[in-house]
Scaffold this active site. Structure first.
Site, mmCIF file in Angstrom:
data_model
loop_
_atom_site.group_PDB
_atom_site.id
_atom_site.type_symbol
_atom_site.label_atom_id
_atom_site.label_comp_id
_atom_site.label_asym_id
_atom_site.label_seq_id
_atom_site.Cartn_x
_atom_site.Cartn_y
_atom_site.Cartn_z
ATOM 1 N NE ARG A 1 -3.914 0.048 2.124
ATOM 2 C CZ ARG A 1 -5.017 0.321 1.421
ATOM 3 N NH1 ARG A 1 -5.216 1.527 0.928
ATOM 4 N NH2 ARG A 1 -5.929 -0.601 1.200
ATOM 5 C CG ASN B 1 -12.706 -2.140 -12.264
ATOM 6 O OD1 ASN B 1 -12.137 -3.216 -12.099
ATOM 7 N ND2 ASN B 1 -13.577 -1.661 -11.390
ATOM 8 C CD GLU C 1 -17.083 -11.068 -13.223
ATOM 9 O OE1 GLU C 1 -17.465 -10.225 -12.411
ATOM 10 O OE2 GLU C 1 -16.406 -12.060 -12.891
ATOM 11 C CG ASP D 1 -17.563 0.785 -8.864
ATOM 12 O OD1 ASP D 1 -16.650 0.199 -9.461
ATOM 13 O OD2 ASP D 1 -18.029 0.407 -7.771
ATOM 14 C CG HIS E 1 -19.100 -2.821 -10.460
ATOM 15 N ND1 HIS E 1 -18.447 -2.703 -9.260
ATOM 16 C CD2 HIS E 1 -20.423 -2.820 -10.186
ATOM 17 C CE1 HIS E 1 -19.347 -2.618 -8.290
ATOM 18 N NE2 HIS E 1 -20.551 -2.695 -8.831
#
Length: 192
Positions: A60, A104, A176, A147, A106
């Site tokens: 991180r 991305n 997906e 998002d 979702h």
């Protein structure tokens, strides 16, 4: 001919990453050149190794407070990035370094069931609790907010009244695996 070079960011077991690796394995215009992961024990690392794709692990601290991830992406001459089960918010410096080139997936039909904390089974449980008759996937560009990037594609499936969150998850995963790599291909080849 030079191929378009993509990097995958992932945090988990890597089923979506695996489908992306397979899709581009012998592609004439696109190749996966790097997998980046924030968990040293993630199953996706083994999947990348099976395809001889180099991996880069980061913390991180490295991700948010250094340029090491960006330096690694530049070293591998990455053109675009696909997130495949990567849970951390993408920092501004990466969004700016890859404008409209980070994508991305979702597991719901955004703008419904999106935002911080809405990932994995949390999404499918919320969809079930809301009594939705359909759900699906949203493939979108990444910006500095969860998002909220521009939607590139959505694919939907029906939910039967007696479907459990696990059954909903299975239906969504089929979408997906069938669609994500194709949309990545279209993005990288500027077909949007």
């Amino acid at each position: 001919m030079n191929k378009n070079r993509i990097a995958i960011f992932a945090s988990g077991s890597g089923t979506n990453a695996q489908k992306i690796f397979e899709y581009f394995e012998n592609h004439d215009k696109v190749e996966v050149v790097l997998l980046l992961c924030n968990k040293t024990e993630a199953g996706v690392l083994e999947r990348a190794k099976n395809f001889d794709i180099p991996t880069f692990n980061f913390s991180r601290e490295q991700f948010y407070n250094t340029q090491s991830v960006l330096h690694t992406l530049k070293k591998f001459k990455v053109d675009a990035i696909a997130l495949a089960g990567f849970m951390w918010l993408i920092p501004t410096y990466l969004v700016e370094a890859f404008p409209n080139k980070i994508v991305n997936i979702h597991p719901a039909l955004l703008p419904k069931f999106g935002g911080k904390g809405m990932y994995g089974m949390h999404v499918h449980e919320a969809v079930k609790a809301a009594g939705e008759s359909e759900t699906g996937i949203t493939i979108h560009l990444v910006n500095e907010h969860y998002d909220e990037g521009s939607i590139l594609a959505q694919f939907s499936c029906r939910i039967e009244p007696n479907d459990s969150p696990d059954e909903i998850a299975r239906k969504v995963q089929v979408l997906e695996h069938e669609n994500y790599a194709k949309v990545i291909e279209n993005l990288v080849l500027n077909k949007f």
